[in-house]
Design a protein around this motif. Structure first.
Motif, PDB file in Angstrom:
ATOM      1  N   ASP A 172      -6.372   0.670   6.165  1.00  9.11           N
ATOM      2  CA  ASP A 172      -6.430   0.996   4.737  1.00  9.11           C
ATOM      3  C   ASP A 172      -7.815   0.752   4.139  1.00  9.11           C
ATOM      4  OD1 ASP A 172      -6.070  -1.754   5.184  1.00  9.11           O
ATOM      5  OD2 ASP A 172      -5.383  -2.066   3.138  1.00  9.11           O
ATOM      6  N   ARG A 173      -8.742   0.233   4.924  1.00  5.45           N
ATOM      7  CA  ARG A 173     -10.083  -0.070   4.401  1.00  5.45           C
ATOM      8  C   ARG A 173     -11.129   0.762   5.129  1.00  5.45           C
ATOM      9  NH1 ARG A 173      -9.875  -4.270   0.931  1.00  5.45           N
ATOM     10  NH2 ARG A 173      -8.072  -5.657   1.055  1.00  5.45           N
ATOM     11  N   GLY A 174     -11.009   2.079   4.997  1.00  9.70           N
ATOM     12  CA  GLY A 174     -11.940   2.967   5.671  1.00  9.70           C
ATOM     13  C   GLY A 174     -13.376   2.771   5.238  1.00  9.70           C
ATOM     14  N   TYR A 175     -13.587   2.309   4.000  1.00  5.95           N
ATOM     15  CA  TYR A 175     -14.959   2.093   3.509  1.00  5.95           C
ATOM     16  C   TYR A 175     -15.697   1.043   4.328  1.00  5.95           C
ATOM     17  CZ  TYR A 175     -13.370  -2.287   1.428  1.00  5.95           C
ATOM     18  OH  TYR A 175     -12.868  -3.544   1.244  1.00  5.95           O
ATOM     19  N   ALA A 176     -14.941   0.161   4.996  1.00  4.87           N
ATOM     20  CA  ALA A 176     -15.566  -0.914   5.759  1.00  4.87           C
ATOM     21  C   ALA A 176     -16.010  -0.461   7.146  1.00  4.87           C
ATOM     22  CB  ALA A 176     -14.600  -2.096   5.890  1.00  4.87           C
ATOM     23  N   PHE A 177     -15.806   0.810   7.495  1.00  8.35           N
ATOM     24  CA  PHE A 177     -16.375   1.343   8.728  1.00  8.35           C
ATOM     25  C   PHE A 177     -17.819   1.764   8.480  1.00  8.35           C
ATOM     26  CE2 PHE A 177     -12.024   1.857  10.388  1.00  8.35           C
ATOM     27  CZ  PHE A 177     -12.240   1.392  11.684  1.00  8.35           C
ATOM     28  N   SER A 178     -18.567   0.949   7.792  1.00  7.44           N
ATOM     29  CA  SER A 178     -19.970   1.236   7.505  1.00  7.44           C
ATOM     30  C   SER A 178     -20.674  -0.053   7.127  1.00  7.44           C
ATOM     31  CB  SER A 178     -20.086   2.236   6.350  1.00  7.44           C
ATOM     32  OG  SER A 178     -19.640   1.660   5.138  1.00  7.44           O
ATOM     33  N   MET A 179     -21.989  -0.049   7.332  1.00 11.44           N
ATOM     34  CA  MET A 179     -22.773  -1.184   6.880  1.00 11.44           C
ATOM     35  C   MET A 179     -22.668  -1.332   5.368  1.00 11.44           C
ATOM     36  SD  MET A 179     -24.748  -3.701   7.033  1.00 11.44           S
ATOM     37  CE  MET A 179     -25.000  -3.724   8.792  1.00 11.44           C
ATOM     38  N   ARG A 180     -22.645  -0.214   4.665  1.00 12.09           N
ATOM     39  CA  ARG A 180     -22.560  -0.252   3.202  1.00 12.09           C
ATOM     40  C   ARG A 180     -21.324  -1.024   2.746  1.00 12.09           C
ATOM     41  NH1 ARG A 180     -20.609   4.728  -0.619  1.00 12.09           N
ATOM     42  NH2 ARG A 180     -21.379   3.960  -2.629  1.00 12.09           N
ATOM     43  N   GLY A 181     -20.170  -0.747   3.354  1.00 10.84           N
ATOM     44  CA  GLY A 181     -18.939  -1.411   2.943  1.00 10.84           C
ATOM     45  C   GLY A 181     -18.889  -2.865   3.345  1.00 10.84           C
ATOM     46  N   ARG A 368     -13.368   7.961  10.782  1.00 11.21           N
ATOM     47  CA  ARG A 368     -13.697   7.720   9.369  1.00 11.21           C
ATOM     48  C   ARG A 368     -13.021   8.731   8.458  1.00 11.21           C
ATOM     49  NH1 ARG A 368     -17.296   5.595  12.649  1.00 11.21           N
ATOM     50  NH2 ARG A 368     -18.494   3.763  11.986  1.00 11.21           N
ATOM     51  N   PHE A 369     -12.983  10.000   8.858  1.00 12.15           N
ATOM     52  CA  PHE A 369     -12.320  11.000   8.014  1.00 12.15           C
ATOM     53  C   PHE A 369     -10.825  10.703   7.887  1.00 12.15           C
ATOM     54  CE2 PHE A 369     -15.946  13.976   9.060  1.00 12.15           C
ATOM     55  CZ  PHE A 369     -16.363  14.108   7.749  1.00 12.15           C
ATOM     56  N   GLU A 370     -10.206  10.197   8.962  1.00  7.39           N
ATOM     57  CA  GLU A 370      -8.780   9.889   8.919  1.00  7.39           C
ATOM     58  C   GLU A 370      -8.479   8.802   7.898  1.00  7.39           C
ATOM     59  OE1 GLU A 370      -7.943   8.796  12.902  1.00  7.39           O
ATOM     60  OE2 GLU A 370      -8.233  10.813  13.700  1.00  7.39           O
ATOM     61  N   ARG A 371      -9.472   7.974   7.584  1.00  7.86           N
ATOM     62  CA  ARG A 371      -9.279   6.876   6.637  1.00  7.86           C
ATOM     63  C   ARG A 371      -9.924   7.162   5.288  1.00  7.86           C
ATOM     64  NH1 ARG A 371      -9.201   5.404  11.730  1.00  7.86           N
ATOM     65  NH2 ARG A 371      -8.046   3.578  12.431  1.00  7.86           N
ATOM     66  N   ARG A 372     -10.354   8.374   5.064  1.00 10.37           N
ATOM     67  CA  ARG A 372     -10.984   8.847   3.847  1.00 10.37           C
ATOM     68  C   ARG A 372     -12.416   8.343   3.727  1.00 10.37           C
ATOM     69  NH1 ARG A 372      -7.497  10.220  -0.398  1.00 10.37           N
ATOM     70  NH2 ARG A 372      -9.395  10.650  -1.581  1.00 10.37           N
ATOM     71  N   VAL A 373     -13.309   9.243   3.407  1.00 14.94           N
ATOM     72  CA  VAL A 373     -14.697   8.870   3.138  1.00 14.94           C
ATOM     73  C   VAL A 373     -14.963   9.066   1.647  1.00 14.94           C
ATOM     74  CG1 VAL A 373     -15.440   9.484   5.464  1.00 14.94           C
ATOM     75  CG2 VAL A 373     -15.560  11.189   3.653  1.00 14.94           C
ATOM     76  N   PRO A 463     -10.751   2.725 -10.193  1.00 14.38           N
ATOM     77  CA  PRO A 463     -11.270   2.334  -8.879  1.00 14.38           C
ATOM     78  C   PRO A 463     -12.452   3.209  -8.471  1.00 14.38           C
ATOM     79  CG  PRO A 463      -8.880   2.593  -8.829  1.00 14.38           C
ATOM     80  CD  PRO A 463      -9.359   3.164 -10.127  1.00 14.38           C
ATOM     81  N   PRO A 464     -13.339   2.687  -7.640  1.00 15.58           N
ATOM     82  CA  PRO A 464     -14.473   3.489  -7.164  1.00 15.58           C
ATOM     83  C   PRO A 464     -13.998   4.569  -6.192  1.00 15.58           C
ATOM     84  CG  PRO A 464     -14.419   1.385  -6.035  1.00 15.58           C
ATOM     85  CD  PRO A 464     -13.360   1.311  -7.091  1.00 15.58           C
ATOM     86  N   THR A 465     -14.831   5.563  -6.008  1.00 17.17           N
ATOM     87  CA  THR A 465     -14.437   6.697  -5.162  1.00 17.17           C
ATOM     88  C   THR A 465     -14.277   6.300  -3.702  1.00 17.17           C
ATOM     89  OG1 THR A 465     -16.785   7.251  -4.988  1.00 17.17           O
ATOM     90  CG2 THR A 465     -15.487   8.416  -6.659  1.00 17.17           C
ATOM     91  N   TRP A 466     -14.897   5.191  -3.289  1.00 18.35           N
ATOM     92  CA  TRP A 466     -14.765   4.789  -1.886  1.00 18.35           C
ATOM     93  C   TRP A 466     -13.557   3.895  -1.649  1.00 18.35           C
ATOM     94  CZ3 TRP A 466     -18.885   3.166  -4.968  1.00 18.35           C
ATOM     95  CH2 TRP A 466     -18.874   1.817  -5.359  1.00 18.35           C
ATOM     96  N   ARG A 467     -12.729   3.665  -2.683  1.00 14.38           N
ATOM     97  CA  ARG A 467     -11.545   2.831  -2.512  1.00 14.38           C
ATOM     98  C   ARG A 467     -10.285   3.598  -2.896  1.00 14.38           C
ATOM     99  NH1 ARG A 467     -11.977  -2.661  -1.956  1.00 14.38           N
ATOM    100  NH2 ARG A 467      -9.770  -2.382  -1.428  1.00 14.38           N
ATOM    101  N   PRO A 468      -9.901   4.626  -2.111  1.00 17.88           N
ATOM    102  CA  PRO A 468      -8.660   5.363  -2.421  1.00 17.88           C
ATOM    103  C   PRO A 468      -7.411   4.537  -2.223  1.00 17.88           C
ATOM    104  CG  PRO A 468      -9.512   6.046  -0.293  1.00 17.88           C
ATOM    105  CD  PRO A 468     -10.552   5.150  -0.900  1.00 17.88           C
ATOM    106  N   ASP A 469      -7.527   3.345  -1.624  1.00 18.30           N
ATOM    107  CA  ASP A 469      -6.359   2.500  -1.408  1.00 18.30           C
ATOM    108  C   ASP A 469      -5.944   1.752  -2.665  1.00 18.30           C
ATOM    109  OD1 ASP A 469      -8.926   1.210  -0.861  1.00 18.30           O
ATOM    110  OD2 ASP A 469      -7.751  -0.615  -0.511  1.00 18.30           O
TER     111      ASP A 469
END
Length: 832
Positions: A172-181, A368-373, A463-469
């Protein structure tokens, strides 16, 4: 997500200059905000001389079975170092890493000078696997031109004092598949300012030119698609070491400068990208659904037949990539590529997931796409990648960015009470905590939760766009609590409300299990699905009620789609499994629900999932369900009484099944009547129908020999099955009544015809004996010449007792004779 500690440190220093933390502190920081660390792996230790070398000359040694090269490598000395190497991915003039004699590589591999293949070799040209940095051993590590001078120490350049940290990212935390997250989360853990790298990226300067035409078809369901052209690139350019190292730590093999940039930006910002050879793309780039029969050769060299459910990137010639999963071979960037089309897009997560599963393809992009970008970082990632490509591979950006977006509803605002996290956690957080923590996450927060005058302040949160959860107040509460620290929430055991304990049905079920276990039975949990063809093995008629099964739409096993209508098939399977493993003396039982098909109500249409079902909806659902009564079943085979010094033991027989049924009845507070019957899979001459108050509740006895033979089970196997829900609920008190007066015991032996069931004889004796009879039990059956052909002798133990006086032997004997006299008229019994 696996990344290096140095990269994390650099990311946080952008917002907090000078920040640093130990590996243990970073580990604890991630745990503090709700992330689990899978592994912390320091880079392997290397000692001794490890330098950068420049390949000065290569001599091919062709007289050996495998290609061998004799190299002269400039390592900063007066004379080049002579090194024999078998790799072929480097050329004269390349910068490589050289372990000189005296160096010790990971695994205790010491480098020395020795003669091999007829040449002296003094050192090793290293691959990343030999240095312990990555797993790629296919070739030598080639550094980008200008990285360092020949002879420079490789330790500082390679950054070998680093640590790889593997963070477990939940789906549920696709945003965390990045250094940014992850850097955002770590900044929260250490309470330091966070500088979002996406906010500092600007569009690169572009030369005049037309943007590439892009179109989104409705059936493609893409959210956003951007494309830009970069021309004059050198596709053979080598990535700088800092980028290659970060990719290798993340588990991504460096390939070429252009491909490495797309992978690096994906790891940095969480946005997958893809580079096409622009000279191989024809006309408009279109995101659409695949058409039936279309084919595409993907980058792995496999020609795939596409499904209309697949989403593809297509040009005027047809599909050129599987959207969000893998590019196509026809437009692959090769060494001769000079012009690329850079794609950065946001595809529908469900379509990407199904496409990957359908074609058995898995990629970092699809993950990453499966968890939303984040759809708002699509163009930013393209800007970042374009700048890096021109820096590493040269070239220039031509034309404006093509940016096409599908119409999307704005992110819904969530209204939350400012003190809701306090109420959930049972803690009084400082005023303003909720708003501050949600802003840390990236939410836009409006409202007032800082004034003491407000009795019930509320916040409006976007919520921010990177947090669809984040879709409901509970999600926001979770964010506040985890950032405040879950370890700070006190553990308070809830007080159990007073109640009546188990229901009467639950008490009966538990009592039956205890009674059978006490009598030597072992409880098992049979499979809830029917084995294929079991009722044909039993020889059941086609209209037998047990064949009216309920089928599961998505069974765990394709050959077991039907739910049990009886517990016996599962018990017999477990019996066969135990026998195959050498357990020959078995007394097994099971208590569980069966599902009786053919009796359910009308099918209820799918309910509206946006609201709670009404009472009418729930009632309709209940009415549509099939009956699911609780049954108890048991099987017996082998010895019921074990063999030993006392004798050879006793084999289980039908009477043991009858006695087990009586045990169940006693635990349920009812009395069973046994009636001779014929019911498959039982033996027609050794089967009893079990009745309570004249109503059938089950069967017990020996199973049919033909059924046992077809099922591969031993002969004389016995079984019983009772519908517990068909038994009347009675209160079974734990203490029996004890009479003040003694009992008188009498035995009676009567002779009856063979076809007369013992139960009928017992019932007749009970009626004839009158009120003085306390209990009656059959304890012997005899057949022989002494009682005449076609007859049998039954011996019963009678217990007589009066409630108001002490009985005499004469009173008991008179009652016994009255019982025999009545049985003589009822069933033809005579005293033996």
């Amino acid at each position: 997500m696996r990344l290096s500690q140095s990269w994390l440190t650099e990311a946080l220093q952008a917002g907090a200059p000078g920040w640093s933390a130990s590996t243990d502190d970073i580990d604890a920081g991630f745990v503090r905000v709700g992330f689990e660390i899978e592994d912390v792996e320091p880079f392997p230790t290397i000692t001794g001389p490890l330098v950068v070398g420049r390949v000065a000359d290569i001599e091919e040694l062709t007289e050996f079975k495998k290609p061998i090269r004799f190299c002269l490598v400039d390592v900063g000395n007066d004379t080049p170092q002579e090194i024999v190497c078998g790799a072929r991915n480097f050329s004269v003039g390349d910068l490589v890493v050289v372990a000189l004699p005296g160096a010790v590589l990971p695994g205790g591999f010491e480098i020395g000078a020795r003669k091999t293949y007829g040449k002296m070799s003094a050192g090793m040209i290293c691959s990343v696997s030999e240095l312990g940095i990555g797993s790629d051993h296919s070739g030598i590590l080639v550094l980008a031109p200008g990285t360092a001078e020949a002879g420079a120490s490789a330790y500082d350049i390679l950054g070998l004092d680093d640590v790889a940290i593997d963070v477990n990212v939940t789906p549920d935390r696709g945003y965390a598949f990045s250094m940014r997250g992850l850097a955002r989360e770590l900044a929260s853990a250490f309470a330091v300012p966070y500088a979002d790298p996406a906010s500092a990226i600007a569009a690169p300067e572009a030369a005049a030119g037309e943007p590439w035409p892009v179109a989104l078809d409705d059936d493609g369901r893409a959210v956003r698609y951007t494309a830009r052209v970069i021309e004059g690139v050198d596709a053979t350019a080598v990535s700088p070491w800092w980028m290659a190292k970060r990719l290798m730590v993340a588990g991504i093999r460096p390939i070429s400068g252009i491909v490495d940039v797309t992978n690096y930006v994906m790891a940095e910002l969480g946005q997958p990208l893809h580079a096409f050879d622009a000279d191989k793309v024809v006309g408009t780039v279109r995101v659409r659904a695949a058409r039936a029969g279309e084919k595409l050769e993907t980058l792995d060299g496999v020609v795939r037949t596409l499904d209309p459910e697949d989403v593809v990137i297509a040009d005027d010639s047809g599909p050129i990539a599987l959207a969000g999963v893998m590019g196509g071979a026809a437009t692959e960037v090769t060494a001769s590529t000079t012009r690329i089309l850079l794609e950065s897009a946001d595809f529908d997560q469900v379509r990407v997931f199904r496409t990957g599963k359908r074609h058995k393809l898995s990629s970092e992009a699809a993950k990453r796409f499966e968890r939303r970008v984040d759809p708002e970082v699509t163009a930013v990632a393209s800007h970042r990648a374009a700048a890096l490509i021109t820096e590493i591979a040269g070239g220039r950006v031509v034309g404006d960015l093509s940016d096409v977006r599908a119409a999307a509803e704005p992110t819904a605002a969530i209204v939350i009470a400012a003190d809701l996290p306090d109420a959930v956690a049972g803690i009084g957080y400082p005023t303003g905590t909720t708003a501050a923590r949600l802003r840390e996450v990236g939410c836009q927060v409006t409202g007032d939760d800082v004034t003491a005058e407000a009795t019930a302040p509320t916040l409006t949160v976007v919520p921010p766009t990177w947090r669809p959860d984040l879709t409901q107040p509970a999600d926001l509460v979770e964010e506040v609590l985890r950032l405040e620290g879950l370890e700070g929430i006190p553990a308070v055991l809830p007080s159990a409300p007073g109640g009546t304990g188990l229901t009467p049905r639950q008490r009966r079920r538990r009592g039956v299990g205890i009674a059978l276990a006490t009598n030597g039975f072992v409880e098992v949990l049979p499979y809830p699905f029917l084995p294929a063809g079991v009722f044909d093995v039993w020889g059941l008629a086609q209209d037998d009620p047990r064949r009216a099964t309920v089928q599961v739409l998505n069974p765990l096993e394709s050959d077991r789609p039907e739910l049990n209508t009886t517990l016996l098939p599962g018990l017999l399977e477990m019996t066969a499994r135990n026998l195959a493993r050498g357990n020959r003396d078995l007394s097994l039982f099971a208590v569980g629900q069966v599902v009786l098909g053919g009796d359910q109500g009308p099918v209820v249409p799918a309910l509206d999932v946006t609201r709670r079902p009404s009472d009418e909806d729930l009632a309709a659902l209940d009415a549509s369900l099939p009956k699911q009564p609780v049954h108890v079943a048991a099987v017996l085979t082998g010895l019921r009484d074990p063999a030993g010094p006392w004798g050879p033991g006793r084999a289980a027989d039908a009477y043991d099944a009858f006695e087990a049924a009586r045990t169940i009845a006693a635990a349920s507070g009812v009395e069973l009547t046994f009636v001779a019957d014929q019911e498959l899979p039982w033996h027609p001459g050794r089967c009893a129908r079990l009745e309570v108050d004249g109503q059938p509740v089950g069967f017990a006895g020996e199973l049919h020999p033909a059924v046992l033979e077809r099922a591969g089970l031993p002969a004389r196997l016995c079984a019983l099955e009772i519908d517990l829900d068909a038994l009347p609920l009675t209160q079974v008190l734990p203490s029996p009544q004890v009479s003040h007066y003694p009992a008188v015991l009498q035995d009676v032996n009567v002779v009856v015809a063979d076809e007369v069931p013992a139960q009928q004889v017992q019932d007749a004796l009970r009626v004839g004996a009158g009120e003085l009879l306390e209990s009656i039990a059959l304890f012997d059956v005899f057949v022989g010449e002494q009682v005449g052909a076609g007859n049998k002798s039954l011996t019963f133990a009678l217990t007589f007792r009066a409630d108001d006086r002490t009985l005499t032997e004469e009173d008991a004997n008179a009652a016994k004779l009255a019982a025999v006299d009545y049985a003589g008229g009822a069933v033809g019994a005579r005293l033996r």
